[in-house]
Design a protein around this motif. Sequence first.
Motif, PDB file in Angstrom:
ATOM      1  N   ASN A 156       2.596  13.268  11.960  1.00 52.12           N
ATOM      2  CA  ASN A 156       2.606  11.932  12.542  1.00 52.12           C
ATOM      3  C   ASN A 156       1.279  11.258  12.245  1.00 52.12           C
ATOM      4  N   LEU A 157       1.325  10.151  11.519  1.00 47.91           N
ATOM      5  CA  LEU A 157       0.127   9.393  11.181  1.00 47.91           C
ATOM      6  C   LEU A 157       0.314   7.944  11.593  1.00 47.91           C
ATOM      7  N   SER A 158      -0.675   7.404  12.283  1.00 46.71           N
ATOM      8  CA  SER A 158      -0.596   6.027  12.755  1.00 46.71           C
ATOM      9  C   SER A 158      -1.790   5.230  12.272  1.00 46.71           C
ATOM     10  N   LEU A 159      -1.620   3.920  12.223  1.00 45.00           N
ATOM     11  CA  LEU A 159      -2.682   2.998  11.831  1.00 45.00           C
ATOM     12  C   LEU A 159      -2.951   2.050  12.990  1.00 45.00           C
ATOM     13  N   ASN A 217       0.846  -1.194   0.000  1.00 43.97           N
ATOM     14  CA  ASN A 217       0.000   0.000   0.000  1.00 43.97           C
ATOM     15  C   ASN A 217       0.883   1.246   0.000  1.00 43.97           C
ATOM     16  N   ASP A 218       0.374   2.320  -0.612  1.00 45.31           N
ATOM     17  CA  ASP A 218       1.035   3.624  -0.583  1.00 45.31           C
ATOM     18  C   ASP A 218       0.080   4.644   0.014  1.00 45.31           C
ATOM     19  N   LEU A 219       0.595   5.494   0.903  1.00 45.42           N
ATOM     20  CA  LEU A 219      -0.178   6.572   1.507  1.00 45.42           C
ATOM     21  C   LEU A 219       0.483   7.892   1.158  1.00 45.42           C
ATOM     22  N   GLU A 220      -0.183   8.706   0.323  1.00 47.94           N
ATOM     23  CA  GLU A 220       0.353  10.020  -0.043  1.00 47.94           C
ATOM     24  C   GLU A 220      -0.412  11.105   0.709  1.00 47.94           C
ATOM     25  N   VAL A 221       0.324  12.008   1.338  1.00 48.14           N
ATOM     26  CA  VAL A 221      -0.266  13.131   2.058  1.00 48.14           C
ATOM     27  C   VAL A 221       0.183  14.421   1.393  1.00 48.14           C
ATOM     28  N   VAL A 228       7.400  12.551  10.335  1.00 50.83           N
ATOM     29  CA  VAL A 228       8.403  13.365   9.659  1.00 50.83           C
ATOM     30  C   VAL A 228       8.397  14.796  10.191  1.00 50.83           C
ATOM     31  N   SER A 229       9.492  15.486   9.962  1.00 50.49           N
ATOM     32  CA  SER A 229       9.592  16.921  10.228  1.00 50.49           C
ATOM     33  C   SER A 229      10.482  17.528   9.148  1.00 50.49           C
ATOM     34  N   TYR A 230      10.643  18.862   9.213  1.00 48.14           N
ATOM     35  CA  TYR A 230      11.489  19.533   8.219  1.00 48.14           C
ATOM     36  C   TYR A 230      12.802  19.922   8.871  1.00 48.14           C
ATOM     37  N   LEU A 239      11.625  10.512  11.434  1.00 48.86           N
ATOM     38  CA  LEU A 239      12.061  10.496  12.823  1.00 48.86           C
ATOM     39  C   LEU A 239      11.701   9.168  13.491  1.00 48.86           C
ATOM     40  N   ASP A 240      12.476   8.809  14.504  1.00 49.05           N
ATOM     41  CA  ASP A 240      12.225   7.569  15.243  1.00 49.05           C
ATOM     42  C   ASP A 240      11.454   7.805  16.535  1.00 49.05           C
ATOM     43  N   THR A 241      11.241   9.083  16.894  1.00 45.81           N
ATOM     44  CA  THR A 241      10.505   9.398  18.123  1.00 45.81           C
ATOM     45  C   THR A 241       9.412  10.419  17.824  1.00 45.81           C
ATOM     46  N   PHE A 242       8.383  10.406  18.671  1.00 43.58           N
ATOM     47  CA  PHE A 242       7.301  11.388  18.592  1.00 43.58           C
ATOM     48  C   PHE A 242       6.868  11.723  20.013  1.00 43.58           C
ATOM     49  N   ASN A 243       6.928  13.024  20.361  1.00 48.33           N
ATOM     50  CA  ASN A 243       6.615  13.469  21.726  1.00 48.33           C
ATOM     51  C   ASN A 243       7.450  12.720  22.771  1.00 48.33           C
ATOM     52  N   GLY A 244       8.716  12.481  22.417  1.00 48.66           N
ATOM     53  CA  GLY A 244       9.625  11.842  23.360  1.00 48.66           C
ATOM     54  C   GLY A 244       9.501  10.332  23.449  1.00 48.66           C
ATOM     55  N   GLN A 245       8.619   9.727  22.655  1.00 49.86           N
ATOM     56  CA  GLN A 245       8.408   8.288  22.683  1.00 49.86           C
ATOM     57  C   GLN A 245       8.872   7.649  21.378  1.00 49.86           C
TER      58      GLN A 245
END
Length: 264
Positions: A36-39, A6-10, A57-59, A69-75
Amino acid sequence: MKSEDNDLEVVFSPVIGRDGGKYDFLIGPKESFYMNLSLERVSFKNRDRETVTLLNVSYDMEEEKIVTLDTFNGQNVLYASENIKVEKKIKYRENKKLHNPYAKPFEAFSVTSSFNTKDWFPSFIWEDSQKLEVNETLKNELREAYNKLYRTIDDNNYNGFLGYMSDLWVFTAECLGLDGLQGYLNSISLDKNNLRSPGDGTTLAPLNIPKDNDDFHVEILGNGKLATTLPTPIKWAKPNGKGSILKVAFYKDKNDEWRVGAVF
């Protein structure tokens, strides 16, 4: 979604300021941008839940590029589970357009995430439908399909509205493990006696669809078998203009009838 790949384009437009008018935004990179998008997956067998990050992701202002990125909100984020595996490498594109119901399209960018799932999904209701090509005929027919769907809502014609939506809702019920159409209807809030004014302070707004085909933007989805228009023309609104939309995609069956194949 489908089994296997599957591909998810934003598509997104980071706003860095204004250029005069209410909707005259300046678009460009900014340090505070992130996405940040989760399933969340629910097992059909035991209803266990698992969550996987599809996009985080970020810029990077120094590198001048979108980074994963491997973390989000420190997690730490999870890119793989027993049934889903996400590729951390993303595809980034510029020179996109973000269509909206308020103003001319914004300059935009896009990122695409790819993931693989082992889960089983029933066949989409539009898979055996006709292949679509954007031309004057398709735009005219699609405009009429929107008009007919809108009239069922404007006339509070519940049976007519159900006629458009029932095949999709039966499919959705199967995906969610519900008991057919009635099971799905029991799971949502739908006032069949008042489709036009659903009781949340909103009222169906006039259908906002261009009469000129040159201004009628059509998107083809679903491997060339679904068609939708941007911006979304069906909207419920409060006096201040805020409200909700009904964003649908149509397919054309083998009898040349336009049917609702997806709701976003």
